[in-house]
Write an enzyme that holds these catalytic residues in place. Structure first.
Site, short mmCIF file in Angstrom:
data_model
loop_
_atom_site.label_atom_id
_atom_site.label_comp_id
_atom_site.label_asym_id
_atom_site.label_seq_id
_atom_site.Cartn_x
_atom_site.Cartn_y
_atom_site.Cartn_z
N PRO A 120 0.78 -1.24 0.00
CA PRO A 120 0.00 0.00 0.00
C PRO A 120 0.81 1.30 0.00
CG PRO A 120 0.06 -0.93 2.20
CD PRO A 120 0.76 -1.91 1.30
N CYS A 121 1.48 1.57 -1.09
CA CYS A 121 2.26 2.81 -1.20
C CYS A 121 1.36 4.04 -1.21
CB CYS A 121 3.16 2.77 -2.43
SG CYS A 121 2.30 2.52 -3.98
N HIS A 122 0.08 3.87 -1.49
CA HIS A 122 -0.85 5.01 -1.47
C HIS A 122 -1.07 5.54 -0.06
CE1 HIS A 122 -3.34 1.40 -0.85
NE2 HIS A 122 -4.14 2.18 -0.15
#
Length: 157
Positions: A120-122
């Site tokens: 989950p880089c967001h």
């Protein structure tokens, strides 16, 4: 390497992987027709991503095999520890890695994350709480963070 395309609320996603695990999940700028047949090695990934978008899944349970440097893999591992519905700054991510001066390298590794949503880089934002660069586009980052927000009726940004 097996490939499949699935439809998401944010556009088509391309999934690639083999018996060693899921290699990439990429959101595409142009829609692709959804795969009529999903290769066996990608069925779980397609199913779990659909559950995520339906609001039925917060964590993924998949065999992952992203390609990257050892440093990138360390950053991606830390990204995977950010809980659903929570965010973390690039600075805090650098601290957790053990080197606050590595913030630009951490941001670069974050931008090269090959497993959209799964890693989950967001969930990484600026120290001031602002939305910062996102390979999939800031409009998608905003959508994902709102999707994961405990109070969806209000916009985070």
């Amino acid at each position: 390497m097996a490939t499949a395309y699935i439809s998401t609320p944010l556009g088509s996603a391309k999934l690639e992987g083999d018996e060693n695990g899921l290699n990439t999940v990429t959101v595409l700028e142009q829609d692709e027709p959804e795969s009529k047949i999903i290769p066996d090695v990608l069925i779980d990934a397609a199913y779990q991503l659909n559950e995520y978008f339906e609001g039925k899944r917060q964590n993924f349970d998949l065999l992952l095999n992203p390609e990257g440097t050892e440093f990138q893999k360390k950053v991606w591992s830390l990204l995977s520890e950010i809980p659903y519905g929570k965010t973390l700054s690039y600075l805090e991510l650098s601290r957790r890695l053990g080197d606050v001066k590595a913030i630009r390298a951490v941001a670069s590794a974050n931008g090269k994350n090959p497993l959209w949503i799964i890693i989950p880089c967001h969930r990484v934002i600026g120290s001031d709480g602002s939305l910062t660069g996102y390979a999939g586009g800031l409009h998608r980052k905003k959508w994902l963070l709102n999707h994961e927000s405990p109070s969806r009726q209000q916009s985070l940004f």
